[in-house]
Design an enzyme around this catalytic site. Structure first.
Site, PDB file in Angstrom:
ATOM      1  CG  ASP A 156      -2.005  -1.000   1.214  1.00  0.00           C
ATOM      2  OD1 ASP A 156      -2.144  -1.664   0.159  1.00  0.00           O
ATOM      3  OD2 ASP A 156      -2.727  -1.140   2.217  1.00  0.00           O
ATOM      4  CG  ASP A 173      -0.527   4.925   6.270  1.00  0.00           C
ATOM      5  OD1 ASP A 173      -0.460   5.091   5.038  1.00  0.00           O
ATOM      6  OD2 ASP A 173      -1.555   4.515   6.856  1.00  0.00           O
ATOM      7  CD  GLU A 233      -1.872  -1.781   6.352  1.00  0.00           C
ATOM      8  OE1 GLU A 233      -2.912  -1.874   7.044  1.00  0.00           O
ATOM      9  OE2 GLU A 233      -1.845  -1.275   5.226  1.00  0.00           O
ATOM     10  CD  GLU A 234       1.475   1.542   7.715  1.00  0.00           C
ATOM     11  OE1 GLU A 234       0.303   1.391   7.351  1.00  0.00           O
ATOM     12  OE2 GLU A 234       2.424   1.691   6.913  1.00  0.00           O
ATOM     13  CG  ASP A 292      -4.629  -1.002   9.408  1.00  0.00           C
ATOM     14  OD1 ASP A 292      -5.467  -1.240   8.508  1.00  0.00           O
ATOM     15  OD2 ASP A 292      -3.778  -0.096   9.329  1.00  0.00           O
ATOM     16  CG  LEU A 311      -4.556   6.293   9.307  1.00  0.00           C
ATOM     17  CD1 LEU A 311      -5.349   6.860  10.486  1.00  0.00           C
ATOM     18  CD2 LEU A 311      -3.695   7.391   8.699  1.00  0.00           C
ATOM     19  CG  ASP A 312      -8.934   0.396   7.683  1.00  0.00           C
ATOM     20  OD1 ASP A 312      -8.459  -0.371   6.827  1.00  0.00           O
ATOM     21  OD2 ASP A 312     -10.123   0.745   7.681  1.00  0.00           O
ATOM     22  CD  GLU A 328      -6.427  -4.390   6.673  1.00  0.00           C
ATOM     23  OE1 GLU A 328      -6.147  -5.300   5.880  1.00  0.00           O
ATOM     24  OE2 GLU A 328      -6.468  -3.189   6.311  1.00  0.00           O
TER      25      GLU A 328
HETATM   26  P1  P6P Z   1      -9.400  -0.760  -2.603  1.00  0.00           P
HETATM   27  C1  P6P Z   1      -7.587   0.250   3.045  1.00  0.00           C
HETATM   28  O1  P6P Z   1      -6.296   0.095   2.419  1.00  0.00           O
HETATM   29  C2  P6P Z   1      -8.258  -1.101   2.969  1.00  0.00           C
HETATM   30  O2  P6P Z   1      -7.456  -2.024   3.618  1.00  0.00           O
HETATM   31  C3  P6P Z   1      -9.653  -1.028   3.561  1.00  0.00           C
HETATM   32  O3  P6P Z   1      -9.746  -0.112   4.607  1.00  0.00           O
HETATM   33  C4  P6P Z   1     -10.511  -0.636   2.383  1.00  0.00           C
HETATM   34  O4  P6P Z   1     -11.846  -1.111   2.484  1.00  0.00           O
HETATM   35  C5  P6P Z   1      -9.792  -1.301   1.202  1.00  0.00           C
HETATM   36  O5  P6P Z   1      -8.424  -1.451   1.591  1.00  0.00           O
HETATM   37  C6  P6P Z   1      -9.857  -0.455  -0.031  1.00  0.00           C
HETATM   38  O6  P6P Z   1      -9.183  -1.172  -1.049  1.00  0.00           O
HETATM   39  O7  P6P Z   1      -8.632  -1.806  -3.378  1.00  0.00           O
HETATM   40  O8  P6P Z   1     -10.883  -0.837  -2.870  1.00  0.00           O
HETATM   41  O9  P6P Z   1      -8.865   0.640  -2.729  1.00  0.00           O
END
Ligand code: P6P
Length: 334
Positions: A64, A70, A93-94, A114, A116-117, A278
């Site tokens: 990502d 983050d 995650e980081e 995680d 900062l989701d 997650e």
């Molecule tokens: P995409 C954020 O990176 C995440 O892990 C979730 O919070 C979010 O629903 C999803 O990925 C978004 O992914 O591929 O749709 O941009």
């Protein structure tokens, strides 16, 4: 605020008195996470004013794009727990590697987080969140092989998320149901605002990135097609709500019913969302609230974590909708 408001600390004291809090140490850890999330709430709200928006320029271990927030969020969580005598290690995650922070005899827990989701939302003022869980070690003391503990013996005993949206809400479980606390900025306390959250068995919403529709297995495409067909008894079509933040989309499912699904696709052959920090925490919360979390073929909570950053396909939310998703997944026209 009336004096009978229930703060998070008062709630935990009550759970302890009723012997429904597994250990006092777990209460301490939940409060520590609440403290870290207050700092994050403040800094996320003012990130645009202090130059904390934008990209770092590198990608994190899971590929990502990494935002300044983050990295900052991970540092805030590390600072909150690195000196805790209760935590042996942190998975984030980081961070590519697991971080051992203290392997004393009292270090009975492992934090998976995680920080900062949904950070793709930071620069556009969208909702973001923190997802956390605590695993109870069965082998105390030395951290000989914490990854093996996570795989084989440590028990997921508490999980939660903090949603930084119009208000900052912490939703968590320690195995005795799910409760939500809203941050009252005027006194700096999380107050009980969503007692005993129960996920409706069904609901009008679905959350998925339809941009990958043509990369999905045909059974998933059939499920998505079913959701948007118009049916005579008026239950369908369902409404799409996809915010880019798992925390925000699942929060809606828990309160109003619905399903979030992120199946395997060409770019993510094993799904995108990460199991340890997650999917598993959110599955524990959702199960505790009466919902379900599935890979399409198995309960998420039945998966053994073989690798820190392993991913899994995911469908999570209202039990009837996740059951339906599973039925489409095993249907013959694959
Ligand atoms: P995409 C954020 O990176 C995440 O892990 C979730 O919070 C979010 O629903 C999803 O990925 C978004 O992914 O591929 O749709 O941009």
């Amino acid at each position: 605020m009336s004096s009978d408001a229930v703060s998070l600390s008062r709630f935990l004291a009550r759970e302890s008195e009723q012997r429904t809090l597994p250990t006092p140490a777990l209460g301490t850890l939940i409060l520590e996470m609440a403290f870290a999330s207050k700092i994050l709430s403040r800094e996320i709200r003012r990130a645009a004013l202090v130059g904390r928006l934008g990209l770092i320029g590198e990608k994190n271990v899971t590929g990502d794009a990494q935002k300044k927030l983050d990295v900052y969020s991970n540092e805030v969580v590390l600072e909150a727990f690195e000196r805790s005598e209760l935590v042996a290690a942190i998975v984030s995650e980081e961070m590519e590697e697991l971080r051992t922070v203290g392997c004393s005899d009292t270090a009975d827990y492992i934090l998976s987080v995680d920080p900062l989701d949904g950070s793709s939302n930071t620069d556009v003022n969208g909702s973001v969140g923190t997802i956390f869980s605590f695993f109870r070690r069965t082998v105390g003391g030395a951290c000989d092989d914490v990854e093996a503990e996570l795989r084989d013996s440590a028990e997921l005993v508490a999980a939660g998320y903090v949603m930084y949206g119009p208000s900052t809400v912490m939703v968590y479980t320690h195995g005795n149901g799910v409760n939500g606390f809203t941050l009252d900025y005027s006194i700096g306390a999380f107050l009980l605002s969503h007692e005993n959250i129960r996920c409706p068995a069904s609901g009008p919403y679905y959350s998925a990135n339809l941009g990958y529709y043509h990369d999905w297995d045909s059974r998933i495409r059939n499920f998505a097609d079913y959701l948007i067909e118009r049916d005579p008894n008026g239950e369908r079509p369902y409404s799409l709500r996809y915010s880019g933040a798992f925390v925000a989309d699942l929060h809606r499912n828990l309160l109003e019913g619905g399903i979030y699904f992120y199946p395997a696709d060409r770019n993510h052959p094993h799904g995108k969302l990460r199991l340890l920090y997650e999917c598993a925490p959110m599955a524990f919360i959702t199960d505790q609230a009466g919902g379900r979390a599935s890979t399409g073929h198995a309960r998420v909570l039945d998966i053994k974590p073989e690798a820190l950053h392993q991913t899994t396909p995911l469908a999570i939310g209202s039990s009837d909708l996740v059951d339906l998703y599973d039925r489409f997944n095993v249907s013959s026209d694959g």
